[in-house]
Design a protein around this motif. Structure first.
Motif, mmCIF file in Angstrom:
data_model
loop_
_atom_site.group_PDB
_atom_site.id
_atom_site.type_symbol
_atom_site.label_atom_id
_atom_site.label_comp_id
_atom_site.label_asym_id
_atom_site.label_seq_id
_atom_site.Cartn_x
_atom_site.Cartn_y
_atom_site.Cartn_z
ATOM 1 N N CYS A 23 0.789 -1.259 -0.086
ATOM 2 C CA CYS A 23 0.060 0.098 -0.052
ATOM 3 C C CYS A 23 0.918 1.286 0.009
ATOM 4 O O CYS A 23 0.449 2.168 -0.558
ATOM 5 C CB CYS A 23 -0.964 0.005 1.150
ATOM 6 N N TYR A 109 -8.316 5.787 -6.027
ATOM 7 C CA TYR A 109 -8.691 4.610 -5.201
ATOM 8 C C TYR A 109 -10.083 4.625 -4.732
ATOM 9 O O TYR A 109 -10.397 4.036 -3.735
ATOM 10 C CB TYR A 109 -7.716 4.676 -3.919
ATOM 11 N N PRO A 112 -12.541 0.680 -5.523
ATOM 12 C CA PRO A 112 -13.035 -0.352 -4.854
ATOM 13 C C PRO A 112 -14.596 -0.219 -4.742
ATOM 14 O O PRO A 112 -15.436 -1.070 -4.846
ATOM 15 C CB PRO A 112 -12.618 -0.294 -3.681
ATOM 16 N N THR A 115 -16.071 -1.115 -8.219
ATOM 17 C CA THR A 115 -15.923 -2.444 -8.510
ATOM 18 C C THR A 115 -17.343 -2.984 -7.727
ATOM 19 O O THR A 115 -17.675 -4.109 -8.103
ATOM 20 C CB THR A 115 -14.690 -3.073 -7.806
ATOM 21 N N THR A 178 -11.530 -5.114 -13.341
ATOM 22 C CA THR A 178 -11.901 -5.977 -12.627
ATOM 23 C C THR A 178 -12.896 -6.789 -12.959
ATOM 24 O O THR A 178 -12.879 -7.895 -12.848
ATOM 25 C CB THR A 178 -11.834 -5.424 -11.023
ATOM 26 N N TRP A 244 0.930 -9.215 -4.943
ATOM 27 C CA TRP A 244 -0.502 -9.358 -4.645
ATOM 28 C C TRP A 244 -1.238 -10.492 -4.978
ATOM 29 O O TRP A 244 -1.999 -11.131 -4.223
ATOM 30 C CB TRP A 244 -1.153 -8.206 -5.316
ATOM 31 N N LEU A 248 -3.250 -13.334 -2.683
ATOM 32 C CA LEU A 248 -4.601 -13.723 -2.953
ATOM 33 C C LEU A 248 -4.727 -15.238 -2.892
ATOM 34 O O LEU A 248 -5.680 -15.794 -2.623
ATOM 35 C CB LEU A 248 -5.162 -13.196 -4.417
ATOM 36 N N ALA A 253 -9.339 -13.133 0.594
ATOM 37 C CA ALA A 253 -9.231 -12.117 0.040
ATOM 38 C C ALA A 253 -10.049 -10.821 0.747
ATOM 39 O O ALA A 253 -9.716 -9.803 0.595
ATOM 40 C CB ALA A 253 -10.121 -12.228 -1.239
ATOM 41 N N SER A 254 -11.133 -11.123 1.251
ATOM 42 C CA SER A 254 -11.824 -10.279 1.999
ATOM 43 C C SER A 254 -10.997 -9.620 3.435
ATOM 44 O O SER A 254 -11.138 -8.399 3.367
ATOM 45 C CB SER A 254 -13.150 -10.957 2.915
ATOM 46 N N SER A 257 -8.463 -7.004 1.211
ATOM 47 C CA SER A 257 -9.244 -5.890 0.915
ATOM 48 C C SER A 257 -9.407 -4.915 1.777
ATOM 49 O O SER A 257 -9.342 -3.770 1.461
ATOM 50 C CB SER A 257 -10.489 -6.304 0.043
ATOM 51 N N SER A 260 -7.084 -1.798 1.409
ATOM 52 C CA SER A 260 -7.111 -0.850 0.470
ATOM 53 C C SER A 260 -7.257 0.559 0.759
ATOM 54 O O SER A 260 -6.973 1.515 -0.018
ATOM 55 C CB SER A 260 -8.506 -1.177 -0.439
ATOM 56 N N ASN A 298 -15.854 -2.574 2.061
ATOM 57 C CA ASN A 298 -15.162 -4.045 1.839
ATOM 58 C C ASN A 298 -15.487 -4.937 3.284
ATOM 59 O O ASN A 298 -15.017 -6.072 3.251
ATOM 60 C CB ASN A 298 -13.686 -3.755 2.173
#
Length: 301
Positions: A23, A109, A112, A115, A178, A244, A248, A253-254, A257, A260, A298
């Motif tokens: 990050c 950013y 997300p 997405t 994505t 990254w 993953l 992944a949760s 994220s 982020s 997220n």
């Protein structure tokens, strides 16, 4: 061992440490691009970045024995993802000529948020719950407030609105990339093949645009430019992306994220410390609203 055979695990010290480093590296990228812009055209920077990284990813995939040429139905989606990826970085590199690194970090950013909205309508298992909708609302309120701040208090280089708008568009294009990956055969393709599509197509696209714009005639190669290209191509577009993907494959992944929100935070901090970006109270509140929105989006129900 296949990706499906791996059991994702909760985050440990290694994962947390790597995510903080990633990050921070991603947050510094906007400053590096802006510092290099007077010496090398923005679009040319983006094209060279993608080209060098594409060669590195190709070599890495060949070394790992990744089947890059197998007919797996990913060609059309890969080309589309590459075009979207190239358009995203065109917006970032050009937009940084019209806004500050701190503002670009916040607007970019928002990806997300876009997405999550896209997945809500495209992927059946990705419906937004009430808390996530609140996050979307907070993020869009933050974007509106940040735009109002740009109108009321433009930077020394003039109005930031063109660059801010390109930052928002870059975030939306990132989200679109994505979605293409998630909703196409690319979802089951090797990570290096998916990344190679994006890098190779964007390299051709951006380098052609740079040549057409005459940016190759005004390059000043020095230590700053070489260091910037190394950082962008080798450390970011190659090493950080592969790291990254490695994360993953091994961790939830949760949980990953959630980190982020750190990237725009680092981006604003680096912009203020290294570029002396002015951050007024209104933009600070706007950034906090966007960050809160990212965190809420997220979170699982």
């Amino acid at each position: 061992m296949s990706t499906q055979a791996l059991t994702r695990q909760p985050l440990d010290g290694i994962a947390v440490g790597l995510m903080v480093v990633l990050c921070a590296a991603w947050g510094l990228q906007q400053v590096v691009i802006k510092v290099t812009a007077p010496l090398m055209g923005a679009v040319l920077q983006a094209g060279v970045r993608s080209a060098v990284a594409a060669l590195l990813v190709f070599g890495f995939a060949a070394w790992r024995g990744t089947p890059l040429w197998r007919r797996d139905g990913t060609l059309n989606a890969g080309l589309l993802a590459g075009l979207l990826f190239g358009a995203e970085f065109f917006c970032i590199f050009v937009g940084l000529g019209h806004t500050t690194a701190s503002r670009m970090a916040v607007f970019l950013y928002t990806a997300p948020i876009f997405t999550a909205l896209g997945l809500h309508f495209v992927v059946p298992g990705e419906r937004l719950h009430r808390g996530q909708w609140l996050g979307v609302a907070l993020a869009f309120a933050g974007m509106a407030l940040a735009f109002a701040d740009g109108i009321a208090a433009p930077s020394a280089q003039g109005s930031t609105l063109p660059g801010d708008a390109l930052g928002i568009l870059a975030g939306a294009l990132w989200a679109a990339t994505t979605l293409v990956v998630r909703a196409s055969p690319l979802a089951s393709a090797p990570a290096s093949k998916t990344l190679l599509y994006q890098l190779a197509v964007s390299a051709v696209m951006l380098l052609a645009m740079a040549v057409a714009a005459g940016q190759t005639a005004t390059v000043q190669i020095d230590g700053v430019v070489l260091a910037s290209l190394f950082y962008q191509s080798v450390l970011i577009a190659f090493a950080s992306y592969l790291t990254w993907f490695w994360l993953l494959r091994r961790y939830l992944a949760s949980r990953l994220s959630v980190f982020s929100f750190l990237t725009p935070l680092f981006g604003v901090a680096f912009g203020v410390v290294l570029m002396h970006d002015a951050v007024g109270p209104r933009f600070a509140v706007a950034a906090l609203l966007v960050l809160a929105g990212i965190v809420l989006v997220n979170r699982r129900a």
